[in-house]
Design an enzyme around this catalytic site. Structure first.
Site, PDB file in Angstrom:
ATOM      1  CB  THR A   1      -0.921  -0.010   1.244  1.00 13.78           C
ATOM      2  OG1 THR A   1      -1.731  -1.181   1.199  1.00 13.78           O
ATOM      3  CG2 THR A   1      -1.803   1.215   1.305  1.00 13.78           C
TER       4      THR A   1
ATOM      5  CG  ASN B   1      -6.877  -8.170  -5.319  1.00 14.77           C
ATOM      6  OD1 ASN B   1      -6.995  -7.537  -6.363  1.00 14.77           O
ATOM      7  ND2 ASN B   1      -7.598  -7.899  -4.258  1.00 14.77           N
TER       8      ASN B   1
ATOM      9  CD  GLN C   1      -2.463 -10.875  -4.250  1.00 12.52           C
ATOM     10  OE1 GLN C   1      -2.025 -12.030  -4.235  1.00 12.52           O
ATOM     11  NE2 GLN C   1      -3.047 -10.340  -3.193  1.00 12.52           N
TER      12      GLN C   1
ATOM     13  CB  SER D   1       3.409  -6.684  -0.166  1.00 15.94           C
ATOM     14  OG  SER D   1       3.020  -6.889   1.169  1.00 15.94           O
TER      15      SER D   1
ATOM     16  CG  HIS E   1       1.675  -9.419   4.144  1.00 14.47           C
ATOM     17  ND1 HIS E   1       0.399  -9.902   4.127  1.00 14.47           N
ATOM     18  CD2 HIS E   1       1.611  -8.168   3.634  1.00 14.47           C
ATOM     19  CE1 HIS E   1      -0.419  -8.962   3.636  1.00 14.47           C
ATOM     20  NE2 HIS E   1       0.303  -7.912   3.326  1.00 14.47           N
TER      21      HIS E   1
ATOM     22  CB  CYS F   1      -9.095  -4.844   2.317  1.00 10.48           C
ATOM     23  SG  CYS F   1      -7.743  -5.314   1.339  1.00 10.48           S
TER      24      CYS F   1
HETATM   25  N1  PLP Z   1      -2.229  -4.516  -4.022  1.00  8.19           N
HETATM   26  C1  PLP Z   1      -2.797  -5.706  -4.198  1.00  8.19           C
HETATM   27  C2  PLP Z   1      -3.085  -6.186  -5.573  1.00  8.19           C
HETATM   28  C3  PLP Z   1      -3.107  -6.510  -3.096  1.00  8.19           C
HETATM   29  O1  PLP Z   1      -3.687  -7.694  -3.265  1.00  8.19           O
HETATM   30  C4  PLP Z   1      -2.816  -6.017  -1.796  1.00  8.19           C
HETATM   31  C5  PLP Z   1      -3.159  -6.813  -0.596  1.00  8.19           C
HETATM   32  O2  PLP Z   1      -3.946  -7.731  -0.637  1.00  8.19           O
HETATM   33  C6  PLP Z   1      -2.207  -4.767  -1.673  1.00  8.19           C
HETATM   34  C7  PLP Z   1      -1.932  -4.042  -2.802  1.00  8.19           C
HETATM   35  C8  PLP Z   1      -1.848  -4.216  -0.331  1.00  8.19           C
HETATM   36  O3  PLP Z   1      -0.663  -4.810   0.109  1.00  8.19           O
HETATM   37  P1  PLP Z   1      -0.186  -4.610   1.615  1.00  8.19           P
HETATM   38  O4  PLP Z   1      -1.049  -5.489   2.444  1.00  8.19           O
HETATM   39  O5  PLP Z   1       1.242  -5.056   1.626  1.00  8.19           O
HETATM   40  O6  PLP Z   1      -0.322  -3.176   1.919  1.00  8.19           O
END
Ligand code: PLP
Length: 383
Positions: free
Chosen positions: A70, A148, A178, A198, A200, A325
């Site tokens: 994010t 995602n 992703q 990211s 995690h 989310c």
């Molecule tokens: N972008 C996509 C396509 C995602 O699937 C996600 C999280 O699911 C994010 C951004 C956000 O990532 P983070 O949890 O590392 O902020």
């Protein structure tokens, strides 16, 4: 427990946990300090930078450590908007994660236009529409690498080509959260300017990510302070998280998981695909060019996704109805609707997402449980 929600987050590799614990115990020095133990931490951080850069076709000097995907998306979008002196347009796909979709609203409030790229029935960006929407006033094109929700691999190469023809001044940002290390992407080769990843989602720690930036691309920093990361992202280095992210990247590069993940996904899908009223959303799961190896979006006639999710949880099988989310908000997925799915079908959807810990046996057990629960629920649910 059978964990099939790896797009929400992944279980860290044991070596990642060991690396992080060891770093917190032994290598907790401030990496910007001048004495030897700190310099040695700084050297290890550099090695992680090199590893990330090599995995994405970036330059070591262009790797900025962030707190998450994010943050990388925010830094790119708002950081680009703040370099502009006149109103421009920002082009984003209709299926972006809120990390992008919500952030471009801020850019709109700064006086720029936001243009939304539609997707086709497979959930891939419509490149004909892109050709019409990307023009000489485009400042940034932002598109996810992999959806995602459906696992659709987006046509980043074609977007880069359209940018080259229609808008050479525009920057291309790819949200790789992703896709990174599961679907290959070389920034240099594809002409990608910014790539957000990211920790995690790749069996690394939460709270750490990276934004990779090609040389010469300007962004206005969003975290100002001590001037770390060449002034682009202030804040004391989280050395344990960075080193642990480096370990996750090492594992995923030494043993690329894509082939194994795809075999697992196809094993699951083979057992479901001939059942009545079962559909895979997005590109054909067997299409390695278009469908990511680890995400399977499934719809079931006459069953609500949320109810099926709960029933599967009762059997110890964890899936989601969409992105983590949005699943608390319990609304039908906008991404699925924008592909043209009927509301009832979108409402009857679960997402299965795989990671490095999943096994063939888990696929077989999950397939059996899904088919059985769908039968049971259809008897009780009204169409
Ligand atoms: N972008 C996509 C396509 C995602 O699937 C996600 C999280 O699911 C994010 C951004 C956000 O990532 P983070 O949890 O590392 O902020």
């Amino acid at each position: 427990m059978i964990y099939l929600d790896n797009s929400a987050t992944t279980r860290p590799f044991d070596s990642v946990v060991d690396c992080m614990a060891d770093a917190m115990r032994e290598r907790w020095f401030n990496a910007s300090a001048a004495y030897a133990p700190a310099l040695s931490v700084e050297k290890e951080i550099r090695a992680c930078r090199r590893r990330l850069a090599a995995a994405a076709g970036a330059q070591e000097s262009g790797v900025l450590f962030t707190s998450c995907g994010t943050e990388g998306d925010n830094l790119t979008i708002v950081g680009t908007a703040e370099t502009l002196h006149a109103p421009m347009n920002f082009v984003v796909s209709a299926i972006e994660h809120p990390a992008v979709a919500e952030t471009v609203k801020r850019v709109e409030r700064l006086g720029h236009e936001v243009r939304v790229l539609p997707v086709d029935a497979q959930g891939r960006v419509d490149t004909v529409a892109a050709r019409a929407l990307i023009d000489e006033k485009t400042a940034l094109i932002s598109c996810m690498q992999v959806s995602n929700e459906t696992g659709a691999i987006q046509p980043i190469g074609e977007l880069s080509e359209i940018r080259r023809e229609n808008a050479p001044q525009a920057r291309l940002h790819v949200d790789g959260v992703q896709g990174f290390l599961r679907v290959p992407l070389n920034m240099q080769r594809l002409g990608v300017d910014f790539y957000a990843v990211s920790g995690h989602k790749i069996h690394g720690p939460k709270g750490i990510g990276a934004l990779m930036v090609q040389p010469g691309r300007r962004l206005v920093p969003q975290m100002t302070g001590g001037g770390q990361e060449g002034g682009m992202r202030s804040g004391t280095y989280d050395a344990p998280a960075i080193l642990a992210l480096g370990e996750a990247v090492r594992r995923m590069t030494d043993e690329p998981p894509a082939e194994r993940l795809r075999a697992l996904k196809l094993r699951l899908w083979q057992q479901l695909k001939d059942a009545d009223g079962v559909f895979a959303n997005g590109p054909d799961p067997a299409d390695a060019e278009r469908s990511a190896p680890h995400i399977l979006s499934l719809s079931f006639d006459g069953v609500r996704g949320e109810v099926l999710r709960n029933a599967l949880e009762g059997e110890g099988i964890l899936v989601s109805t969409g992105s983590a989310c949005s699943s608390h908000k319990q609304k039908v997925s906008g991404a699925l609707l924008s592909m043209g799915l009927a509301r009832s079908r979108a409402d009857g959807t679960i997402r299965v997402s795989l990671g490095c810990f999943n096994t063939e046996e888990e696929m077989d057990r999950a397939a059996e449980a899904i088919l059985r629960q769908v039968q049971v629920l259809r008897r009780y649910q009204r169409r």
